[in-house]
Design a protein around this motif. Structure first.
Motif, PDB file in Angstrom:
ATOM      1  N   LYS A 122      17.409  14.235 -62.620  1.00 41.56           N
ATOM      2  CA  LYS A 122      17.635  14.870 -61.324  1.00 41.56           C
ATOM      3  C   LYS A 122      18.417  16.146 -61.497  1.00 41.56           C
ATOM      4  O   LYS A 122      18.205  17.157 -60.944  1.00 41.56           O
ATOM      5  N   TRP A 150      18.774   3.909 -63.914  1.00 37.91           N
ATOM      6  CA  TRP A 150      19.672   4.630 -63.007  1.00 37.91           C
ATOM      7  C   TRP A 150      20.201   5.898 -63.678  1.00 37.91           C
ATOM      8  O   TRP A 150      20.164   6.982 -63.094  1.00 37.91           O
ATOM      9  N   MET A 181       9.952   4.584 -62.607  1.00 38.98           N
ATOM     10  CA  MET A 181      11.073   4.245 -63.473  1.00 38.98           C
ATOM     11  C   MET A 181      11.547   2.813 -63.251  1.00 38.98           C
ATOM     12  O   MET A 181      11.921   2.446 -62.132  1.00 38.98           O
ATOM     13  N   THR A 214      17.436   8.490 -64.400  1.00 40.44           N
ATOM     14  CA  THR A 214      17.061   9.214 -63.185  1.00 40.44           C
ATOM     15  C   THR A 214      18.114  10.261 -62.823  1.00 40.44           C
ATOM     16  O   THR A 214      17.779  11.389 -62.477  1.00 40.44           O
TER      17      THR A 214
END
Length: 67
Positions: free
Chosen positions: A67, A60, A50, A63
Motif C-alpha cells: 500500500k 496484513w 491475499m 498488504t
C-alpha cells in the motif's frame, strides 16, 4: 486481467487458479508474503488476492508494505 494470488494452501491455489483461468484471467501465484511483495512489484498485476495467514510475512504486513 492479471491476478496475483498470494496463498500457501495447495487446495486453495488449485481452486483459485482453475476458476480464474477458466474465466480468462492470467493467474500468478506467490506462496508467502515476501514472494507476494516481490511479484507484485515486478509483475504489476491488476488485482491481488491475499491470504492473511502466510509464512515468512503475513498478509496484513504484506498488504501494508504494498500500500
Amino acid at each position: 486481467m492479471r491476478i496475483l494470488c498470494v496463498e500457501d494452501n495447495d487446495d486453495n491455489i488449485f481452486t483459485l487458479h482453475r476458476r480464474l483461468t477458466r474465466w480468462g484471467h492470467t493467474v500468478l501465484i506467490a506462496r508467502d508474503g515476501r514472494e507476494g511483495i516481490a511479484m507484485a512489484r515486478a509483475e504489476r498485476p491488476d488485482l491481488i488476492v491475499m491470504d492473511l495467514n502466510l509464512p515468512k510475512l503475513d498478509g496484513w504486513e504484506a498488504t501494508r508494505t504494498l500500500k
